[in-house]
Write a protein that holds these residues in place. Sequence first.
Motif, short mmCIF file in Angstrom:
data_model
loop_
_atom_site.label_atom_id
_atom_site.label_comp_id
_atom_site.label_asym_id
_atom_site.label_seq_id
_atom_site.Cartn_x
_atom_site.Cartn_y
_atom_site.Cartn_z
N SER A 192 1.08 -1.30 -0.01
CA SER A 192 0.20 -0.19 -0.01
C SER A 192 0.85 1.19 0.04
N TYR A 193 1.81 1.16 0.85
CA TYR A 193 2.67 2.35 1.07
C TYR A 193 3.36 2.69 -0.63
N ILE A 194 4.02 1.70 -1.18
CA ILE A 194 4.50 1.97 -2.46
C ILE A 194 3.48 2.44 -3.45
N LEU A 195 2.51 1.90 -3.22
CA LEU A 195 1.54 2.15 -4.12
C LEU A 195 0.84 3.79 -4.11
N TYR A 196 0.61 4.26 -2.81
CA TYR A 196 0.34 5.47 -2.48
C TYR A 196 1.40 6.45 -2.89
N LEU A 197 2.64 5.96 -2.54
CA LEU A 197 3.91 6.86 -3.21
C LEU A 197 3.55 7.28 -4.63
N PHE A 198 3.37 6.27 -5.44
CA PHE A 198 2.91 6.45 -6.65
C PHE A 198 1.88 7.39 -7.03
N ILE A 199 0.66 7.05 -6.40
CA ILE A 199 -0.46 7.89 -6.34
C ILE A 199 -0.03 9.47 -6.05
N MET A 200 0.71 9.60 -5.02
CA MET A 200 1.09 10.99 -4.59
C MET A 200 1.99 12.10 -5.92
N LYS A 201 2.17 11.08 -6.75
CA LYS A 201 3.01 11.97 -7.78
C LYS A 201 2.03 12.13 -9.06
N LYS A 202 0.80 11.53 -8.88
CA LYS A 202 -0.27 11.85 -9.91
C LYS A 202 -1.06 12.94 -9.68
N GLU A 203 -1.38 14.04 -10.02
CA GLU A 203 -2.34 14.89 -9.84
C GLU A 203 -3.89 14.04 -9.96
N ALA A 204 -3.93 13.46 -11.29
CA ALA A 204 -5.25 13.11 -11.47
C ALA A 204 -5.46 11.97 -10.42
N MET A 205 -4.47 11.16 -9.96
CA MET A 205 -4.78 10.12 -8.80
C MET A 205 -5.21 10.81 -7.69
N LEU A 206 -4.49 11.90 -6.95
CA LEU A 206 -5.00 12.50 -5.78
C LEU A 206 -6.48 12.89 -6.07
N ASN A 207 -6.74 13.49 -7.25
CA ASN A 207 -8.16 13.93 -7.34
C ASN A 207 -9.19 12.94 -7.28
N LEU A 208 -8.82 11.64 -8.06
CA LEU A 208 -9.56 10.42 -8.05
C LEU A 208 -9.85 10.10 -6.57
N ILE A 209 -8.84 10.15 -5.72
CA ILE A 209 -9.04 9.48 -4.35
C ILE A 209 -9.78 10.71 -3.13
N ASP A 210 -9.83 11.98 -4.04
CA ASP A 210 -10.28 13.00 -3.22
C ASP A 210 -9.20 13.34 -2.17
N ALA A 211 -8.14 13.66 -2.46
CA ALA A 211 -7.18 13.94 -1.46
C ALA A 211 -7.43 15.42 -1.01
N LYS A 212 -7.64 15.57 0.23
CA LYS A 212 -7.79 16.82 0.84
C LYS A 212 -6.79 17.21 1.50
N ARG A 213 -5.92 16.47 2.00
CA ARG A 213 -4.58 16.96 2.80
C ARG A 213 -3.58 16.18 2.41
N ASN A 214 -2.26 16.45 2.57
CA ASN A 214 -1.13 15.79 2.45
C ASN A 214 -0.68 15.60 0.83
N ARG A 215 -1.38 16.40 0.04
CA ARG A 215 -1.16 16.27 -1.32
C ARG A 215 0.22 16.59 -1.85
N SER A 216 1.04 17.54 -1.17
CA SER A 216 2.34 17.90 -1.43
C SER A 216 3.19 17.05 -0.82
N PHE A 217 2.94 16.10 0.06
CA PHE A 217 3.95 15.42 0.79
C PHE A 217 5.09 14.81 -0.17
N LYS A 218 6.29 14.86 0.36
CA LYS A 218 7.31 14.53 -0.51
C LYS A 218 8.10 13.37 0.61
#
Length: 172
Positions: A145-171
Amino acid sequence: MNDNQVLIRRIVKNAIVLALYVVLTFASYPVSFGLLQFRVSELLVLLCFFNRDYVIGITLGCLLSNLGSPGPMMVWDLLFGTLGSLLSCLLVSFSKHLGIAALFPIIINPLLVAVGFKVTGELSGSYWWFVGMIMIGEATIIAISYILYLFIMKKEAMLNLIDAKRNRSFKW
C-alpha cells in the motif's frame, strides 16, 4: 455546492470505500482471515492519510467484512478487529508523514486482533506469537500500500480521484 450536496458526496464516497473493502476482503477470503492473514482490503487504510472522511467507510467495511470471520472468532473480530481498524485509521488520518502513518495499522491491528485468538483458545500459542503472525500479513499489505500511495502522490489525477484533501504535496 450546498451543505446537502457535500454531505451526500461524503456518504457516497464512504459507501464506495466500504463496498471496496468488503469486496476485496471476500474476493481474497482464503487469506483474509486466520492467524497469518493477508487482508488485501487493508490497502485502503492509507487513504485516510489523504482524506479523513475515509475513516468511516473503512471502519464500517471492516465491521461488515468481519461478519464473515470463521467460527467463534467472528464476535472477537467484530469487536477487536473493527476497533483496530478504527484506531489505525484515526491515527493515519492525523499523521503528517506517510511512513509514520503506515506503522499504525502494522502495530495496532495485530495487538488487538491477537486478543481474539487468545480469548477463543482455538489456537495454541502465546499472545505475542499471535501478534507476530498477524503483523507479518499486515506489514506485507501495508508495505504494498505504501508503495502504491507513493506512486499516487506523484499523479495529480490520482490525488483527485481519491479526493485527497490533505497531504497532497507530501514528499517521500
